[in-house]
Each structure stands twice: as structure tokens, then as C-alpha cells.
Design an enzyme around this catalytic site. Structure first.
Site, PDB file in Angstrom:
ATOM      1  CB  CYS A 136      -0.927  -0.010   1.214  1.00 35.89           C
ATOM      2  SG  CYS A 136      -1.945   1.460   1.333  1.00 35.89           S
ATOM      3  CB  CYS A 139      -0.413   2.487   4.061  1.00 34.68           C
ATOM      4  SG  CYS A 139      -1.904   1.787   3.381  1.00 34.68           S
ATOM      5  CG  ASP A 140       3.355   1.223   4.461  1.00 30.40           C
ATOM      6  OD1 ASP A 140       2.937   1.728   5.513  1.00 30.40           O
ATOM      7  OD2 ASP A 140       3.148   0.041   4.145  1.00 30.40           O
TER       8      ASP A 140
END
Ligand code: NDP
Length: 314
Positions: A136, A139-140
């Protein structure tokens, strides 16, 4: 075998399921939640979550899920471990069985079983999970500012993630196994025109390396041909974007899904093709797939359940 009756059965325990549990509990519906194979869902395998509102300093994925779970418990949700193995939506109340021996009879059901990111199946993906390997970018990606990263895949998700990362990272490799991108034309053009994205066509990943954290990937170009070439790229992040598998197998006989297996919901609601069965979160959402959108959809499902129960006098 014990039998339980409930007005609302919530299947799955990611942000969608737990949020639906908070709302239905507060509405005195006394929901039963069956947590599934990965209690807490996909967020329990991420590290820091920095984009969930109300956590200005970030929060770990597992802690965030523990907090939402506690919030549902506070209002009396009955949360149990177990995996749903069988459903019968042909009669009312609906019948559901779990691998823990529960026999459930439910007036309504919220399907919030999520979707699982596909991985290549390399042992190194496990080894560097959370240490450079992610599924993701939203997200990261932030952790890879000014670093070098690679994205695997040639679809819209891979292109979108490569573009997102190209605004953070210094260099992005897009590793594509075919000689072309499967993504829409507009996404292809954006990727091909972005100066810090390098598309590696006809390329597969053979392995990853690094002492503690990820430091690079072993690649193979033109596998199995005379032109086969093996080489390494130095990277700090390796992002999988080769699709997701919605966890809908057990419902397929009854619930209408799209060609990729995502539950179809009616318009902006969470209604499925069966009145009284609702769906929320990644299992019904191939495009956004964020914790906050899943939580929002869990809230909508709870409100849809409340209205349905009222209309049916249940
Ligand atoms: P897709 O199934 O469209 O693409 C998956 C990609 O991963 C393909 O390029 C595929 O390669 C590649 N792949 C699959 N398995 C492997 C493997 N083992 N090794 C290497 N590469 C592999 O998935 P997406 O998640 O990209 O998209 C899902 C759906 O969501 C699509 O309909 C897409 O259009 C849509 N979507 C739309 C967006 C938008 O409109 N903004 C954004 C994101 C997704 P190959 O081509 O060789 O099969």
C-alpha cells in the site's frame, strides 16, 4: 454445537466491521461480530498509520484496530473469534456456521471480510514485510521520501502507486512482467512521461536482499529467452500492486459480485442483492481501499441495518 440468535451479524473485523459494531451497539441492536482469519484485518500487518484522522502523531495499525475494537466492546458488542465456513441466505433468519462450532441465526448480516493484497509468493516478501515490503503506497509511501523504490504490476493500481510515490521518492522503478502496461491509456501516459519513473518491461522479480532492512531486488529480464539478463537494483521500498482478492468465496452462491469478486452494492448504499444482507469496506470497494473509507462504509452499513430492522419490525 451452540446456537446463537442475533439481530445483526457482522462478519469480519477490519475498520468496516468494528465501526459497524460501534454504531449497531450504540443503537441497541446488540451485534455479534465474527472476527475472521486475521482479527483486526489488513491494518494489523502495517506499521505506522499516519493518515487516519484524530491521530496527529500517527498510530500503529495494530493499536488503531485494538482501539476501535475496545470502542465496540464498550457499547456491548459481542466479538468472537472464528471463521465463517458456511452461509445460507435463502431463508430468513439467515443461517451462518463458523469453524468454532457456532450456529448463528441472524436477522441481518454485514459482510465486511475485506480483501487481501496479492503477493508474488517469494519467501523474501515475508522476510522484509514492514522492513521495506508493502502492498500500500498511500499507507507507507511517506517513509520513502527521497529514497529509491520499486512498484510491481502493470495495472491501474501499479501506475497510480508509482505516480504517488514519484512525488515522494527520488526514483521509482515500475516492474512489469509483460512488454506493455495493462493500465488505462491516461495512466500509462502519465507514468511514461514522469521523469523519475523508470518502467522495466518484460521483467520479473527473482528475490530481495538486505541486511536488516530491504536494500535491493534481484531482477530477471526476458525470462527463458536467449536475451535473459539477471541484474540487481538498489531500492529501499518494494511495493506490490498486482491486485487484491476480495474475501467473498463463502458468499458467492447468494451474493452478486463483480467479475473480480467484489460484492456489488446498490448505488451509494451498502445494500446487496439480498434485502437484509449488507456489505462494507474493501470487500465491496475495489477503488478506494483506505481504513477511513472502510470505517465510513461500516457506519453506513450499520445505519442501513437499523433502518431495515425498523422497516421490517424486527
Ligand atoms: P489488475 O488486475 O488490473 O492488474 C494487475 C497487474 O499486476 C497486471 O499488470 C498484472 O500483469 C500484474 N500481475 C499480476 N500477477 C502478477 C505476478 N505474479 N507477477 C507480476 N505481475 C503480476 O489490478 P489493479 O489492482 O491494478 O486494478 C484492479 C481494478 O481496479 C482494475 O479494473 C482497475 O482498472 C481498477 N482501478 C482503477 C483505478 C482508477 O480508475 N483510478 C485505480 C486502481 C484500480 P499482467 O498484465 O501481465 O496480467
Amino acid at each position: 454445537m451452540s446456537e446463537i440468535k442475533t439481530r445483526c451479524l457482522i462478519i469480519g473485523s477490519g475498520p468496516a466491521g468494528y465501526t459497524a459494531a460501534i454504531y449497531t451497539s450504540r443503537a441497541n441492536i446488540a451485534p455479534l461480530v465474527i472476527e475472521g482469519q486475521q482479527p483486526g484485518g489488513q491494518l494489523t500487518i502495517t506499521t505506522e498509520v499516519e493518515n487516519f484522522p484524530s491521530h496527529p502523531n500517527g498510530i500503529t495499525g495494530p493499536q488503531l484496530m485494538e482501539d476501535i475494537r475496545s470502542q465496540a466492546l464498550r457499547f456491548g458488542a459481542d466479538i468472537r473469534s472464528g471463521l465463517v465456513t458456511e452461509v445460507d441466505f435463502s431463508n430468513r433468519p439467515f443461517k451462518v456456521k463458523t469453524n468454532t462450532g457456532l450456529d448463528i441465526s441472524a436477522d441481518t448480516v454485514i459482510i465486511s471480510t475485506g480483501a487481501s493484497a496479492r503477493y508474488l509468493g517469494l519467501p523474501d516478501e515475508q522476510k522484509y514485510s514492514g522492513l521495506g515490503v508493502s502492498a500500500c503506497a498511500t499507507c507507507d509511501g511517506f517513509f520513502y521520501r527521497k529514497k529509491r523504490v520499486a512498484v510491481v504490476g502493470g495495472g491501474d493500481t501499479a501506475c497510480e502507486e508509482a505516480l504517488y510515490l514519484s512525488n515522494l521518492a527520488s526514483e521509482v522503478y515500475l516492474i512489469v512482467r509483460k512488454p506493455y502496461l495493462r493500465a488505462s491509456k491516461v495512466m500509462q501516459e502519465r507514468v511514461l512521461n514522469k521523469s523519475n519513473i523508470k518502467v522495466l518491461f518484460n521483467t520479473n522479480t527473482a528475490g530481495l536482499y538486505g541486511e536488516e532492512y530491504l536494500e535491493g531486488a534481484h531482477l530477471v529480464e526476458n525470462v527463458g529467452t536467449e536475451d535473459e539478463r539477471r541484474y540487481d537494483i538498489a531500492i529501499d521500498g518494494f511495493f506490490l500492486a498486482i491486485g487484491h482478492n476480495p474475501n467473498t468465496e463463502v458468499f458467492r452462491q447468494y451474493i452478486e459480485c463483480d467479475e473480480s469478486g467484489y460484492v456489488k452494492v446498490k448505488g451509494a448504499s451498502t445494500h446487496t442483492n439480498i434485502p437484509g444482507v449488507f456489505a462494507a469496506g474493501d470487500v465491496a470497494d475495489p477503488s478506494y481501499r483506505q481504513a477511513i473509507t472502510a470505517a465510513g462504509m461500516g457506519c453506513k452499513a450499520a445505519l442501513d441495518v437499523e433502518r431495515y430492522l425498523g422497516e421490517q419490525g424486527l
